[in-house]
Design a protein around this motif. Structure first.
Motif, PDB file in Angstrom:
ATOM      1  N   ALA A   1      49.233  37.119  33.619  1.00 57.80           N
ATOM      2  CA  ALA A   1      48.224  37.492  32.623  1.00 57.80           C
ATOM      3  C   ALA A   1      46.847  36.923  32.977  1.00 57.80           C
ATOM      4  O   ALA A   1      45.820  37.593  32.829  1.00 57.80           O
ATOM      5  CB  ALA A   1      48.647  37.013  31.237  1.00 57.80           C
ATOM      6  N   ARG A   2      46.824  35.692  33.456  1.00 58.66           N
ATOM      7  CA  ARG A   2      45.544  35.067  33.797  1.00 58.66           C
ATOM      8  C   ARG A   2      44.908  35.702  35.029  1.00 58.66           C
ATOM      9  O   ARG A   2      43.681  35.767  35.138  1.00 58.66           O
ATOM     10  CB  ARG A   2      45.731  33.566  33.995  1.00 58.66           C
ATOM     11  N   CYS A   3      45.721  36.168  35.950  1.00 59.74           N
ATOM     12  CA  CYS A   3      45.175  36.865  37.118  1.00 59.74           C
ATOM     13  C   CYS A   3      44.522  38.177  36.694  1.00 59.74           C
ATOM     14  O   CYS A   3      43.443  38.530  37.180  1.00 59.74           O
ATOM     15  CB  CYS A   3      46.275  37.122  38.149  1.00 59.74           C
ATOM     16  N   SER A   4      45.157  38.894  35.777  1.00 55.85           N
ATOM     17  CA  SER A   4      44.552  40.116  35.243  1.00 55.85           C
ATOM     18  C   SER A   4      43.249  39.801  34.521  1.00 55.85           C
ATOM     19  O   SER A   4      42.248  40.519  34.665  1.00 55.85           O
ATOM     20  CB  SER A   4      45.523  40.813  34.287  1.00 55.85           C
TER      21      SER A   4
ATOM     22  N   VAL B   1      39.984  40.009  45.293  1.00 54.60           N
ATOM     23  CA  VAL B   1      41.167  39.822  44.446  1.00 54.60           C
ATOM     24  C   VAL B   1      41.903  38.553  44.862  1.00 54.60           C
ATOM     25  O   VAL B   1      42.318  37.752  44.018  1.00 54.60           O
ATOM     26  CB  VAL B   1      42.114  41.040  44.542  1.00 54.60           C
ATOM     27  N   GLN B   2      42.051  38.351  46.172  1.00 54.76           N
ATOM     28  CA  GLN B   2      42.739  37.159  46.657  1.00 54.76           C
ATOM     29  C   GLN B   2      42.006  35.890  46.232  1.00 54.76           C
ATOM     30  O   GLN B   2      42.630  34.902  45.831  1.00 54.76           O
ATOM     31  CB  GLN B   2      42.872  37.207  48.177  1.00 54.76           C
ATOM     32  N   GLN B   3      40.692  35.900  46.301  1.00 55.28           N
ATOM     33  CA  GLN B   3      39.908  34.739  45.865  1.00 55.28           C
ATOM     34  C   GLN B   3      40.136  34.445  44.380  1.00 55.28           C
ATOM     35  O   GLN B   3      40.292  33.289  43.977  1.00 55.28           O
ATOM     36  CB  GLN B   3      38.424  34.991  46.112  1.00 55.28           C
ATOM     37  N   LEU B   4      40.161  35.496  43.582  1.00 58.21           N
ATOM     38  CA  LEU B   4      40.325  35.327  42.137  1.00 58.21           C
ATOM     39  C   LEU B   4      41.707  34.783  41.791  1.00 58.21           C
ATOM     40  O   LEU B   4      41.846  33.869  40.968  1.00 58.21           O
ATOM     41  CB  LEU B   4      40.084  36.658  41.426  1.00 58.21           C
ATOM     42  N   ILE B   5      42.747  35.337  42.411  1.00 56.54           N
ATOM     43  CA  ILE B   5      44.090  34.866  42.069  1.00 56.54           C
ATOM     44  C   ILE B   5      44.354  33.489  42.667  1.00 56.54           C
ATOM     45  O   ILE B   5      45.142  32.716  42.117  1.00 56.54           O
ATOM     46  CB  ILE B   5      45.179  35.883  42.473  1.00 56.54           C
ATOM     47  N   ASP B   6      43.700  33.170  43.787  1.00 55.60           N
ATOM     48  CA  ASP B   6      43.830  31.821  44.335  1.00 55.60           C
ATOM     49  C   ASP B   6      43.261  30.791  43.371  1.00 55.60           C
ATOM     50  O   ASP B   6      43.812  29.690  43.216  1.00 55.60           O
ATOM     51  CB  ASP B   6      43.101  31.713  45.680  1.00 55.60           C
ATOM     52  N   ALA B   7      42.155  31.145  42.720  1.00 53.99           N
ATOM     53  CA  ALA B   7      41.543  30.233  41.748  1.00 53.99           C
ATOM     54  C   ALA B   7      42.471  30.022  40.554  1.00 53.99           C
ATOM     55  O   ALA B   7      42.610  28.905  40.043  1.00 53.99           O
ATOM     56  CB  ALA B   7      40.196  30.777  41.292  1.00 53.99           C
ATOM     57  N   VAL B   8      43.123  31.093  40.107  1.00 54.12           N
ATOM     58  CA  VAL B   8      44.069  30.977  38.994  1.00 54.12           C
ATOM     59  C   VAL B   8      45.270  30.154  39.422  1.00 54.12           C
ATOM     60  O   VAL B   8      45.739  29.278  38.690  1.00 54.12           O
ATOM     61  CB  VAL B   8      44.529  32.371  38.522  1.00 54.12           C
TER      62      VAL B   8
ATOM     63  N   LEU C   1      44.024  45.879  37.062  1.00 53.94           N
ATOM     64  CA  LEU C   1      44.331  45.094  35.867  1.00 53.94           C
ATOM     65  C   LEU C   1      45.834  44.953  35.594  1.00 53.94           C
ATOM     66  O   LEU C   1      46.309  43.839  35.343  1.00 53.94           O
ATOM     67  CB  LEU C   1      43.614  45.670  34.650  1.00 53.94           C
ATOM     68  N   PRO C   2      46.621  46.023  35.628  1.00 52.12           N
ATOM     69  CA  PRO C   2      48.062  45.831  35.359  1.00 52.12           C
ATOM     70  C   PRO C   2      48.820  45.217  36.522  1.00 52.12           C
ATOM     71  O   PRO C   2      49.894  44.632  36.328  1.00 52.12           O
ATOM     72  CB  PRO C   2      48.549  47.261  35.074  1.00 52.12           C
TER      73      PRO C   2
END
Length: 206
Positions: free
Chosen positions: A84-87, A184-191, A138-139
């Motif tokens: 959910a946080r990655c989305s 996207v990889q940068q964003l999910i790595d941060a999460v 998003l999903p």
């Protein structure tokens, strides 16, 4: 694994499982996640959780493994929270060109029809393509999502409908997809960094 421990082969079995971890995750990411959590394998749990971003959170919710019966629900909750946080991270990033496209990508997508040929004049198809890409992601907030055939077909159709005759295509699209995937990889790595504490205990932060 449990049988191996019974016969005092736990360390060897663990080594073999970790050696083939990538293949295991690709075949059964949910089962791999549960196994990693049950044995305190933090890195492997993170890898499996990231692989599960390629599916929807609804698909995780209906997943089942017998090993769930003997595990704390906190591991399952952490997985749902991570997804959910990655989305949310992708949604919060917005749809600005400079957010999703690096300098190299923007250079590939400059509009040759523009009177002012500078880095601010990207091709007209770029903005709507980024907006659509965010909706697609998003999903299923994974870098793989944007490279899949269905997502590519949707984006290519949109670009074909909005590009002008001077737009560089398909080479520009390949660069576009690569840049989106990297972001996207940068964003999910941060999460991932904020969601999981170091050590064998996985921690969710509220």
């Amino acid at each position: 694994m449990d049988a191996a421990r019974k016969y005092k082969m736990g360390e060897k079995a663990s080594w073999l499982v970790k050696l083939h971890w990538t293949q295991y995750v690709s075949l059964d990411p949910f089962g791999a996640y549960l196994l990693a959590c049950s044995h305190g394998w933090t890195t492997q749990a993170k890898d499996a959780a990231q692989s599960l971003l390629g599916g929807t959170i609804q698909e995780i919710e209906v997943s089942y493994s017998p090993s769930m019966e003997d595990m704390s629900t906190q591991h399952y909750h952490r997985l749902l929270t991570y997804h959910a946080r990655c989305s949310t991270a992708i949604f919060s990033a917005g749809s600005a060109t400079t957010t999703w496209l690096d300098v190299k990508a923007r250079k590939m997508m400059l509009c040759r029809h523009s009177v002012y040929y500078d880095m601010d004049n990207v091709a007209g198809w770029v903005a709507p393509a980024i907006t659509r890409a965010v909706v697609i992601l998003l999903p299923r907030p994974s870098p793989r999502t944007i490279k899949e055939a269905i997502a590519s077909a949707v984006l290519v159709t949109l670009i074909q409908e909005t590009k002008c005759g001077s737009c560089s295509f398909p080479s520009a699209y390949a660069t576009f997809g690569d840049s989106i995937a990297r972001k996207v990889q940068q964003l999910i790595d941060a999460v991932r960094g904020s969601l999981y504490q170091f050590g064998t205990v996985l921690t969710v932060y509220s």
